[in-house]
Design an enzyme around this catalytic site. Structure first.
Site, mmCIF file in Angstrom:
data_model
loop_
_atom_site.group_PDB
_atom_site.id
_atom_site.type_symbol
_atom_site.label_atom_id
_atom_site.label_comp_id
_atom_site.label_asym_id
_atom_site.label_seq_id
_atom_site.Cartn_x
_atom_site.Cartn_y
_atom_site.Cartn_z
ATOM 1 N N ASP A 180 0.883 -1.166 0.000
ATOM 2 C CA ASP A 180 0.000 0.000 0.000
ATOM 3 C C ASP A 180 0.920 1.215 0.000
ATOM 4 O O ASP A 180 1.564 1.510 1.005
ATOM 5 C CB ASP A 180 -0.910 0.009 1.227
ATOM 6 C CG ASP A 180 -1.901 1.175 1.228
ATOM 7 O OD1 ASP A 180 -1.640 2.183 0.539
ATOM 8 O OD2 ASP A 180 -2.934 1.097 1.909
ATOM 9 N N HIS A 181 1.002 1.908 -1.145
ATOM 10 C CA HIS A 181 2.027 2.949 -1.279
ATOM 11 C C HIS A 181 1.858 4.069 -0.260
ATOM 12 O O HIS A 181 2.820 4.776 0.042
ATOM 13 C CB HIS A 181 2.034 3.515 -2.704
ATOM 14 C CG HIS A 181 0.847 4.351 -3.052
ATOM 15 N ND1 HIS A 181 -0.323 3.815 -3.542
ATOM 16 C CD2 HIS A 181 0.640 5.686 -2.968
ATOM 17 C CE1 HIS A 181 -1.188 4.787 -3.752
ATOM 18 N NE2 HIS A 181 -0.635 5.926 -3.423
ATOM 19 N N HIS A 243 -6.264 2.638 2.091
ATOM 20 C CA HIS A 243 -5.437 3.795 2.435
ATOM 21 C C HIS A 243 -5.879 4.462 3.735
ATOM 22 O O HIS A 243 -5.091 4.639 4.665
ATOM 23 C CB HIS A 243 -5.466 4.836 1.316
ATOM 24 C CG HIS A 243 -4.884 4.361 0.027
ATOM 25 N ND1 HIS A 243 -3.887 3.411 -0.045
ATOM 26 C CD2 HIS A 243 -5.135 4.719 -1.262
ATOM 27 C CE1 HIS A 243 -3.557 3.200 -1.307
ATOM 28 N NE2 HIS A 243 -4.301 3.970 -2.062
#
Length: 491
Positions: A180-181, A243
């Protein structure tokens, strides 16, 4: 303050989907920037794999263009790109068939020559299982192999469990890196540093002192280029379930016993499992409308997806509660949306008023406010109350103690790595702290699924909002009913 770059062990990295958008925009430029920073030793091999029939030279041309467009002007200069391209090769490969797998096996170094062997699944989730099976059937994976998988990791609890079972049949949990960037952003990691490295904050980080917390991830872009995916997913699946959930976990979790991957992820999992179901009147869904301004026109969401009756949300806001000792009674307000007025990812920790004001009613109400900016202009601002200068009597005013990372660290801080740079290097090191564990993903879906099922059963339709606005008006009402207001994306 000069940041120290520590070279990583040599590795072989295979990027499945090596000609795709993600590889060209993020993965390959990130590797090049790490090369420029001196973190790669030159002994690495990076192999692109896709169905397109390309020679090594043709693929290197694609990589070179991707780096020029996406790596940034300050990445490096001189002969660095040529040196980087020397370690790039390509294999035309069929994920569902046998073509190309023997050639891939030939290009990989024997175990021991490259201490780390990684496979990046930059493909749709439907190919995760077939790729995992092929890696094992062709003897390309061993106990030290690491695989990286991108979101979406499932679209509900059932599919997430199935994906987890599929990967677990071939790899141990310690080999799977669900990326998950958002967790690779400098300020996101600073959430833990701010909380657990400063005696100033942690004693106040609870419902006794915190009035509420807001988490906002606002985007100015629409769904252009992702219409088909987004129509199936919506903002809840695309952003909220992963996110924003991860940001909520980091801001709310208990201190782990140590900075260890499983210790951190254990505490994040406890937060998700402590989340209460969200009441229907505490959720607002929105869908952006066309912008008719001739100087900056935008089509509507429904126009883009060619579905005049679409009920997919491009915006969602909700009020959540965590039923545990630390946060009982403290609301968490989360919102995310597309085509909003500003691009902004920010966490606002709103502290309570002082229990008694000695300055009288004319001084007004004042409370401390910690603002954590994730993007743009990463940094932290603490609002404190002082006397307004030059005024008669005791009039109070709030002023910011502002730390912009770029200003505070200055040029000596270097050009900080972006999220993909940091996360890929963590895979090389074998550090899973910033990656989601399988049970964490499933717990997030277990909380999200009833929300989606609820609005489907009620036939809820997203509220329209104007492109370039702050979102639907009902989202403001969600806060105003509690005597609060949103902060974070107004101009």
């Amino acid at each position: 303050m000069v940041s120290r770059v520590i070279p990583v062990d040599p590795f072989d990295l295979v990027i499945f989907g090596g000609t795709g958008d993600l590889a060209q925009r993020k993965i390959l430029p990130a590797l090049f920037r790490r090369h420029c920073a001196g973190q790669l030793t030159g002994a690495e091999r990076i192999i692109g794999a896709a169905r397109t029939d390309l020679s090594n030279a043709e693929y290197r041309t694609i990589v070179a263009e991707a780096v020029r467009v996406n790596a940034g002007a300050k990445a490096c200069s001189g002969g660095a790109l040529a040196a980087f391209l020397e370690r790039i090769s390509y294999v035309a490969l069929d994920a569902l068939g046998e073509a190309g797998w023997q050639e891939l096996s030939r290009q990989l170094r024997p175990a021991g020559e490259a201490p780390v062997r990684m496979f990046y699944f930059s493909v749709g989730p439907g190919l995760f299982g077939p790729l995992a099976e092929k890696l094992h059937s062709h003897g390309l994976a061993n106990a030290d192999t690491r695989i990286v998988v991108e979101k979406p990791f499932g679209r509900d609890l059932v599919s997430a469990r199935e994906l987890n079972r599929t990967l677990a049949s071939h790899f141990d949990e310690g080999q799977i890196y669900r990326i998950d960037h958002y967790l690779g952003k400098e300020t996101v990691q600073n959430l833990m540093a701010v909380r657990f490295g400063n005696m100033l904050f942690e004693p106040l980080w609870n419902s006794q002192y915190v009035d509420h917390i807001q988490i906002t991830v606002a985007e100015t872009v629409g769904v252009e280029g992702r219409e088909e995916y987004y129509e199936r997913a919506g903002a809840m699946r695309d952003m909220m379930q992963n996110h924003l959930m991860q940001l909520l976990c980091l801001i709310a979790m208990e201190p782990p016993a140590k900075f260890d991957p499983d210790a951190v992820r254990d505490e994040k999992l406890k937060v998700i499992r402590a989340l209460d179901p969200v009441e229907p009147h505490h959720i607002v869904r929105g869908q952006y409308q066309a912008r008719l301004d001739p100087s900056d026109p935008h089509p509507s969401y429904r126009g883009l997806v060619c579905n005049p009756r679409s009920s997919t949300e491009s915006y969602v806001a909700l009020k959540a509660h965590i039923s545990n000792w630390r946060w009982a009674g403290t609301p968490f307000y989360l919102r995310t949306g597309k085509r909003l007025v500003n691009r902004s990812s920010v966490i606002n920790v709103m502290f309570k008023d002082a229990p008694h004001s000695i300055f009288g009613a004319e001084a007004g109400r004042h409370a401390n406010h910690l603002k954590i900016r994730l993007q743009p202009n990463e940094g932290i601002t603490l609002s404190v109350t002082i006397k307004e200068p030059g005024q008669g009597g005791m009039r109070l005013v709030d002023v910011p103690l502002d730390m912009s990372f770029a200003e505070a660290l200055g040029p000596e801080g270097g050009d900080p790595p972006d999220a993909y740079e940091r996360l890929i290097m963590d895979v090389v090191r074998g550090n899973q702290t910033l990656f989601m564990r399988g049970d964490e993903v499933e717990a997030a879906w277990a909380w999200t699924d009833p929300l989606i099922a609820g609005w489907k059963s009620r036939g809820d339709v997203p509220k329209p909002y104007e492109s370039g606005s702050t979102g639907p008006g009902d989202a403001d009402l969600l806060m105003r009913r509690d005597g609060r207001e949103w902060r974070g994306i107004n101009p």
